[in-house]
Design a protein around this motif. Sequence first.
Motif, PDB file in Angstrom:
ATOM      1  N   TYR A  31       0.842  -1.192   0.000  1.00  0.00           N
ATOM      2  CA  TYR A  31       0.000   0.000   0.000  1.00  0.00           C
ATOM      3  C   TYR A  31       0.879   1.244   0.000  1.00  0.00           C
ATOM      4  O   TYR A  31       1.367   1.684   1.017  1.00  0.00           O
ATOM      5  N   THR A  32       1.106   1.764  -1.181  1.00  0.00           N
ATOM      6  CA  THR A  32       2.006   2.898  -1.362  1.00  0.00           C
ATOM      7  C   THR A  32       1.367   3.997  -2.189  1.00  0.00           C
ATOM      8  O   THR A  32       2.062   4.764  -2.827  1.00  0.00           O
ATOM      9  N   ARG A  33       0.069   4.081  -2.197  1.00  0.00           N
ATOM     10  CA  ARG A  33      -0.644   5.027  -3.054  1.00  0.00           C
ATOM     11  C   ARG A  33      -0.107   6.458  -2.983  1.00  0.00           C
ATOM     12  O   ARG A  33       0.046   7.097  -4.021  1.00  0.00           O
ATOM     13  N   PRO A  34       0.210   7.011  -1.809  1.00  0.00           N
ATOM     14  CA  PRO A  34       0.705   8.387  -1.794  1.00  0.00           C
ATOM     15  C   PRO A  34       2.024   8.570  -2.531  1.00  0.00           C
ATOM     16  O   PRO A  34       2.367   9.671  -2.920  1.00  0.00           O
ATOM     17  N   TYR A  35       2.781   7.494  -2.746  1.00  0.00           N
ATOM     18  CA  TYR A  35       4.082   7.587  -3.384  1.00  0.00           C
ATOM     19  C   TYR A  35       4.053   7.221  -4.867  1.00  0.00           C
ATOM     20  O   TYR A  35       5.091   7.176  -5.494  1.00  0.00           O
ATOM     21  N   LEU A  36       2.899   6.935  -5.403  1.00  0.00           N
ATOM     22  CA  LEU A  36       2.812   6.462  -6.780  1.00  0.00           C
ATOM     23  C   LEU A  36       2.642   7.599  -7.778  1.00  0.00           C
ATOM     24  O   LEU A  36       1.970   8.582  -7.506  1.00  0.00           O
ATOM     25  N   GLU A  37       3.254   7.423  -8.922  1.00  0.00           N
ATOM     26  CA  GLU A  37       3.138   8.356 -10.042  1.00  0.00           C
ATOM     27  C   GLU A  37       2.821   7.554 -11.296  1.00  0.00           C
ATOM     28  O   GLU A  37       3.182   6.384 -11.407  1.00  0.00           O
ATOM     29  N   VAL A  38       2.172   8.184 -12.246  1.00  0.00           N
ATOM     30  CA  VAL A  38       1.865   7.553 -13.529  1.00  0.00           C
ATOM     31  C   VAL A  38       2.524   8.371 -14.631  1.00  0.00           C
ATOM     32  O   VAL A  38       2.498   9.598 -14.609  1.00  0.00           O
TER      33      VAL A  38
END
Length: 147
Positions: A31-38
């Motif tokens: 669970y790393t949603r705040p650290y994800l980029e697209v």
Amino acid sequence: MSRYVPLMELWALLVALSTGVAVIVRLHAGYTRPYLEVTTGVVTEHTFVHGDEHNEGGYVPTLEFTIATGRLVRAKAKGKPLSEPVEQGTEVSVLYRRDRPDSWCRLGTLADYEQEADPGIWQTCLGVALVSGLFLGLVALMGLLPG
């Protein structure tokens, strides 16, 4: 009054187990949603990996993409191997971690990744609900004890 103690012990065990499962599922889902980029990247090559009794083999693409700082990154995609290789030079959506794009990237968008993280969220909610029930049960038990 002694018949309530085994019930409370069972409740505590259930809370501990569900919270432990929630932690394991949450860590496994990464669970790393705040650290994800697209971003958009290009498939440069692919490697075939052999499966075992737990999972099927498939093709793991190597992606080349530019991160938000402007640095060009080349890394193997994480996640389940693909059944068919993606053609070299194909432009794809890449999901990566801001803090370690070299070691954690995958094909897809944020919406694809959220589906994998959902079980961890539901397990955490269940754990919080059970801990709250344990607390309220202890308060009720304290009210039954002679003072």
